[in-house]
Design a protein around this motif. Sequence first.
Motif, PDB file in Angstrom:
ATOM      1  N   VAL A 129       0.828  -1.209   0.000  1.00  9.04           N
ATOM      2  CA  VAL A 129       0.000   0.000   0.000  1.00  9.04           C
ATOM      3  C   VAL A 129       0.862   1.258   0.000  1.00  9.04           C
ATOM      4  CG1 VAL A 129      -1.829   1.263   1.192  1.00  9.04           C
ATOM      5  CG2 VAL A 129      -1.873  -1.231   1.147  1.00  9.04           C
ATOM      6  N   ARG A 130       1.925   1.257   0.795  1.00 12.24           N
ATOM      7  CA  ARG A 130       2.780   2.452   0.810  1.00 12.24           C
ATOM      8  C   ARG A 130       3.396   2.713  -0.563  1.00 12.24           C
ATOM      9  NH1 ARG A 130       7.054   3.061   5.441  1.00 12.24           N
ATOM     10  NH2 ARG A 130       7.290   4.986   4.223  1.00 12.24           N
ATOM     11  N   LEU A 131       3.820   1.657  -1.231  1.00  8.46           N
ATOM     12  CA  LEU A 131       4.435   1.847  -2.550  1.00  8.46           C
ATOM     13  C   LEU A 131       3.414   2.239  -3.607  1.00  8.46           C
ATOM     14  CD1 LEU A 131       7.002  -1.071  -2.473  1.00  8.46           C
ATOM     15  CD2 LEU A 131       7.536   1.367  -2.699  1.00  8.46           C
ATOM     16  N   ALA A 132       2.153   1.987  -3.341  1.00 13.48           N
ATOM     17  CA  ALA A 132       1.108   2.438  -4.261  1.00 13.48           C
ATOM     18  C   ALA A 132       0.731   3.894  -4.019  1.00 13.48           C
ATOM     19  CB  ALA A 132      -0.136   1.553  -4.112  1.00 13.48           C
ATOM     20  N   ILE A 133       0.696   4.292  -2.757  1.00 13.77           N
ATOM     21  CA  ILE A 133       0.143   5.603  -2.411  1.00 13.77           C
ATOM     22  C   ILE A 133       1.194   6.702  -2.302  1.00 13.77           C
ATOM     23  CG2 ILE A 133      -1.108   6.910  -0.648  1.00 13.77           C
ATOM     24  CD1 ILE A 133      -2.719   4.442  -0.046  1.00 13.77           C
ATOM     25  N   GLU A 134       2.313   6.434  -1.640  1.00 12.84           N
ATOM     26  CA  GLU A 134       3.261   7.519  -1.379  1.00 12.84           C
ATOM     27  C   GLU A 134       3.918   8.080  -2.645  1.00 12.84           C
ATOM     28  OE1 GLU A 134       5.635   7.136   2.327  1.00 12.84           O
ATOM     29  OE2 GLU A 134       4.284   5.464   2.781  1.00 12.84           O
ATOM     30  N   PRO A 135       4.299   7.250  -3.614  1.00 15.10           N
ATOM     31  CA  PRO A 135       4.775   7.850  -4.863  1.00 15.10           C
ATOM     32  C   PRO A 135       3.693   8.689  -5.556  1.00 15.10           C
ATOM     33  CG  PRO A 135       5.515   5.588  -4.689  1.00 15.10           C
ATOM     34  CD  PRO A 135       4.526   5.792  -3.587  1.00 15.10           C
ATOM     35  N   ARG A 136       2.442   8.241  -5.462  1.00 17.17           N
ATOM     36  CA  ARG A 136       1.347   9.035  -6.052  1.00 17.17           C
ATOM     37  C   ARG A 136       1.203  10.378  -5.346  1.00 17.17           C
ATOM     38  NH1 ARG A 136      -1.173  11.060 -10.203  1.00 17.17           N
ATOM     39  NH2 ARG A 136      -3.400  11.415  -9.870  1.00 17.17           N
ATOM     40  N   LEU A 137       1.278  10.375  -4.030  1.00 18.10           N
ATOM     41  CA  LEU A 137       1.229  11.637  -3.294  1.00 18.10           C
ATOM     42  C   LEU A 137       2.388  12.549  -3.704  1.00 18.10           C
ATOM     43  CD1 LEU A 137       0.290  10.401   0.303  1.00 18.10           C
ATOM     44  CD2 LEU A 137      -1.058  11.969  -1.115  1.00 18.10           C
ATOM     45  N   THR A 138       3.545  11.950  -3.931  1.00 19.56           N
ATOM     46  CA  THR A 138       4.715  12.738  -4.339  1.00 19.56           C
ATOM     47  C   THR A 138       4.492  13.371  -5.702  1.00 19.56           C
ATOM     48  OG1 THR A 138       6.149  11.269  -3.054  1.00 19.56           O
ATOM     49  CG2 THR A 138       7.203  12.641  -4.719  1.00 19.56           C
ATOM     50  N   GLU A 139       3.926  12.612  -6.629  1.00 16.16           N
ATOM     51  CA  GLU A 139       3.614  13.171  -7.954  1.00 16.16           C
ATOM     52  C   GLU A 139       2.657  14.360  -7.829  1.00 16.16           C
ATOM     53  OE1 GLU A 139       2.034  10.087 -10.347  1.00 16.16           O
ATOM     54  OE2 GLU A 139       3.980   9.159 -10.766  1.00 16.16           O
ATOM     55  N   LEU A 140       1.615  14.189  -7.039  1.00 16.10           N
ATOM     56  CA  LEU A 140       0.644  15.267  -6.861  1.00 16.10           C
ATOM     57  C   LEU A 140       1.286  16.475  -6.199  1.00 16.10           C
ATOM     58  CD1 LEU A 140      -2.414  13.157  -5.609  1.00 16.10           C
ATOM     59  CD2 LEU A 140      -2.145  14.220  -7.865  1.00 16.10           C
ATOM     60  N   ALA A 141       2.135  16.218  -5.215  1.00 17.78           N
ATOM     61  CA  ALA A 141       2.818  17.322  -4.534  1.00 17.78           C
ATOM     62  C   ALA A 141       3.744  18.069  -5.486  1.00 17.78           C
ATOM     63  CB  ALA A 141       3.605  16.783  -3.343  1.00 17.78           C
TER      64      ALA A 141
END
Length: 216
Positions: free
Chosen positions: A86-98
């Motif tokens: 889950v972390r590898l799915a969500i945290e890179p996505r949050l980074t892209e959005l940021a």
Amino acid sequence: MSTKVIKLPEHQAIYHRIRNLILFGTLVPGQAVTIQGLADLIGAGMTPVREAIRRLTAEGALEAGGNRRVRVPPITRENLDEISYVRLAIEPRLTELAARRMTDGCLSELHAFDREVDAAIASGDIERYLEFNYRFHFRLYDQAEAQILSKIVSSLWLQVGPSLRIVCGRYGTANLPDKHSETLAALHEGDAARAAQAIADDIRQGLGQVRLTLLD
């Protein structure tokens, strides 16, 4: 770096104090503590401590035991596999959005936190490393303005944070994961994909050390 201080209501402040004891590994996995002992530790009344415990139990950070005790649940291989996924799915996505919403002010704060991380690694200060590593990641994720994703990630960090403290205790700070420089360089260049990859690499390294320390 922002200097604005927001005073939390007492029940919220107590929740955050207990949460930080878990997040930064003061309470280690498997360690049981009485509710009264926890109240004494932070100098708080029983009622707000019980309320905080209920919240943290719902978040998976604590589990109830007998004799009015609670403990930080030991992490299992299955737990860690799910957390990693889950972390590898969500945290890179949050980074892209940021990255797409990045500002000079946010970058300045991230650099300040990263300097604290570097200083903690150099001096072997585990508590400082854990605090400012957390601050770096969640200042970045806050910039994404994706509250649902951030809330999920916050819960996952609570579940793995105590185990990272054990990693630090075994290996010291010299070999801790730190892909922040790569992340910052990508953010400065506006390269959202590269920033996301750097965060993914950071996560893999950290969780890999947890797996080696606790499960193998």
